[in-house]
Design an enzyme around this catalytic site. Structure first.
Site, PDB file in Angstrom:
ATOM      1  N   TRP A  54      62.943  40.013  48.072  1.00  0.00           N
ATOM      2  CA  TRP A  54      62.717  41.185  47.206  1.00  0.00           C
ATOM      3  C   TRP A  54      63.055  42.495  47.899  1.00  0.00           C
ATOM      4  O   TRP A  54      63.679  43.365  47.302  1.00  0.00           O
ATOM      5  CB  TRP A  54      61.298  41.167  46.632  1.00  0.00           C
TER       6      TRP A  54
ATOM      7  N   ASP B 118      56.781  48.203  47.255  1.00  0.00           N
ATOM      8  CA  ASP B 118      56.788  47.246  46.154  1.00  0.00           C
ATOM      9  C   ASP B 118      55.542  46.373  46.293  1.00  0.00           C
ATOM     10  O   ASP B 118      55.434  45.578  47.229  1.00  0.00           O
ATOM     11  CB  ASP B 118      58.073  46.399  46.256  1.00  0.00           C
TER      12      ASP B 118
ATOM     13  N   LYS C  35      52.012  39.507  37.269  1.00  0.00           N
ATOM     14  CA  LYS C  35      51.251  38.691  38.220  1.00  0.00           C
ATOM     15  C   LYS C  35      49.772  39.080  38.148  1.00  0.00           C
ATOM     16  O   LYS C  35      48.964  38.344  37.606  1.00  0.00           O
ATOM     17  CB  LYS C  35      51.806  38.851  39.626  1.00  0.00           C
TER      18      LYS C  35
HETATM   19  N1  PMP Z   1      59.380  42.512  43.645  1.00  0.00           N
HETATM   20  C1  PMP Z   1      58.626  41.430  43.876  1.00  0.00           C
HETATM   21  C2  PMP Z   1      57.795  41.389  45.109  1.00  0.00           C
HETATM   22  C3  PMP Z   1      58.615  40.392  42.949  1.00  0.00           C
HETATM   23  O1  PMP Z   1      57.852  39.310  43.171  1.00  0.00           O
HETATM   24  C4  PMP Z   1      59.401  40.485  41.781  1.00  0.00           C
HETATM   25  C5  PMP Z   1      59.403  39.415  40.715  1.00  0.00           C
HETATM   26  N2  PMP Z   1      58.996  38.202  41.030  1.00  0.00           N
HETATM   27  C6  PMP Z   1      60.199  41.629  41.619  1.00  0.00           C
HETATM   28  C7  PMP Z   1      60.143  42.618  42.554  1.00  0.00           C
HETATM   29  C8  PMP Z   1      61.061  41.783  40.413  1.00  0.00           C
HETATM   30  O2  PMP Z   1      60.252  41.991  39.319  1.00  0.00           O
HETATM   31  P1  PMP Z   1      60.804  42.074  37.833  1.00  0.00           P
HETATM   32  O3  PMP Z   1      61.217  40.696  37.447  1.00  0.00           O
HETATM   33  O4  PMP Z   1      59.630  42.599  37.097  1.00  0.00           O
HETATM   34  O5  PMP Z   1      61.945  43.013  37.839  1.00  0.00           O
END
Ligand code: PMP
Length: 369
Positions: A107, A181, A205
């Site tokens: 991520w 994040d 989540k």
């Molecule tokens: N950052 C993290 C730490 C994530 O776990 C996720 C999704 N699993 C995202 C960003 C991306 O999120 P989204 O699908 O809401 O764009």
């Protein structure tokens, strides 16, 4: 089913969209057709109606109280997920300067890749201070080895790498605004919001259903957006419009508010944080006590929300997944980047569910080891 019988809920270890507290779903269900005696659902009313605005104001004030968010921060309820913030961050904050990024897994790397696209277009420079890639993202390079810029506009990192199960518990000590994040660990443990310039988190989540992303941004970071920044991604504009520049994700926002009510009823973030720690300790202890299961993450960075583990013999992976599903334990398959299994144990995953998982793991080991 009588009103007093608890509905059956399957232990669900999905990484996201993830399990939502039963009480929240029940309340949403009870209000679905007839919200506040109006004969309509929340989904069917104007986002500008005073009844709906009351929902959004309450959700914000509950979140402020749960996280103890200081008054000099704006709280935005936006769309596009955490991923759109990977683009919004450089567009709002890079402003022809440099930004530092820490690479700790999938991520944070996606955030880097997106920021670099804007750097390439001439918006500024992106400096990766260090990467845990050499350790397969099981460890974080020591901070004294980070190649920090002298003049970064901000420092970006991911507090919890959902796929690798790696969590950074202490905010890095840098002299520039920290942008973090927290998609997979927001509201899981108390944090000091004042240490951050901006916190963002996709909702699916610990907050509620997908479709919503929360941005908590210190006011001095507003009013710096590039002219290229799309209006809907402009934090200053969204703050002025109270996250209603266009039609927001009304139902997700409403459900987030119900989750905040639920969390408050559980005793707030501190109380849930203690249960989260217990859940994680139990699962890691089970893994560490066995030669059959393994978690490769350096102990100090082991996530309390996402616990990946492998089996000593990966030819048993398929059997593990089949049997766990038969035993009524859902979504234990690990991410393809890491392999093996992953149990996501967010706020709405109870200690009992984790105990059931641990029992299953121990029985499986006895049977196949
Ligand atoms: N950052 C993290 C730490 C994530 O776990 C996720 C999704 N699993 C995202 C960003 C991306 O999120 P989204 O699908 O809401 O764009």
């Amino acid at each position: 089913m009588s009103e007093h019988t608890a509905p059956h809920r399957t232990p669900n270890f999905s990484a996201g969209p993830a399990t939502i507290p039963t009480e929240v779903l029940q309340r949403a269900q009870s209000e679905m057709l007839d919200w506040q005696g109006r004969g309509v659902s929340v989904m069917e009313v104007s986002h500008r109606s005073k009844e709906y605005i009351a929902i959004t104001e309450k959700a914000e004030s509950k979140l402020r109280s749960l996280m103890d968010i200081p008054d000099n921060y704006k709280v935005l309820f936006l769309q596009g997920g955490a991923s759109l913030q990977f683009s919004a961050i450089p567009l709002n904050l890079l402003n022809n300067g440099r930004a530092d990024y820490l690479s700790t897994g999938t991520w944070s790397d996606k955030a880097i890749k997106e920021a670099k696209r804007y750097a390439k277009l001439g918006l500024g420079e992106v400096n990766v201070v260090a990467s845990g890639k050499q350790s397969n993202f099981t460890d974080v390079p020591a901070s004294d080895e980070w190649n920090l810029s002298d003049d970064a506009k901000y420092f970006h990192y991911c507090a919890n790498e959902t796929i690798h199960g790696l969590q950074i518990f202490e905010p890095p000590k840098v002299d520039v605004p920290l942008i973090v994040d927290m998609s997979s660990n927001i509201l899981s443990q108390p944090i000091d919001v004042s240490k951050f310039g901006m916190i963002y988190a996709g909702a699916q989540k610990n907050i509620g259903p997908a479709g919503l992303v929360i941005v908590i941004i210190r006011e001095d970071l507003l009013n710096q957006a590039s002219d290229w920044c799309p209006l809907l991604m402009n934090y200053t504009h969204q703050a002025e419009k109270e996250s209603m520049s266009n039609t927001p994700a009304t139902y997700s926002w409403y459900l987030a508010g119900l989750v905040f009510d639920w969390l408050e009823e559980q005793g707030g973030v501190e109380a849930i944080g203690k249960i989260n720690q217990q859940k994680a300790d139990l699962l890691y202890q089970t893994i560490d006590d066995s030669d059959f299961y393994n978690n490769p993450v350096a102990k100090q960075y082991r996530s309390i929300m996402n616990v990946p583990f492998t089996l000593a013999d990966d030819s048993l992976d398929k059997v593990f997944l089949e049997e766990s599903e038969k035993a009524g334990l859902l979504h234990l398959k690990g991410h393809r980047d890491v392999g093996g299994m992953r149990a996501s144990i967010y706020n709405a995953v109870s200690l009992e569910w984790v105990e059931q998982l641990v029992d299953f793991m121990q029985d499986f080991e006895k049977k196949y080891a």
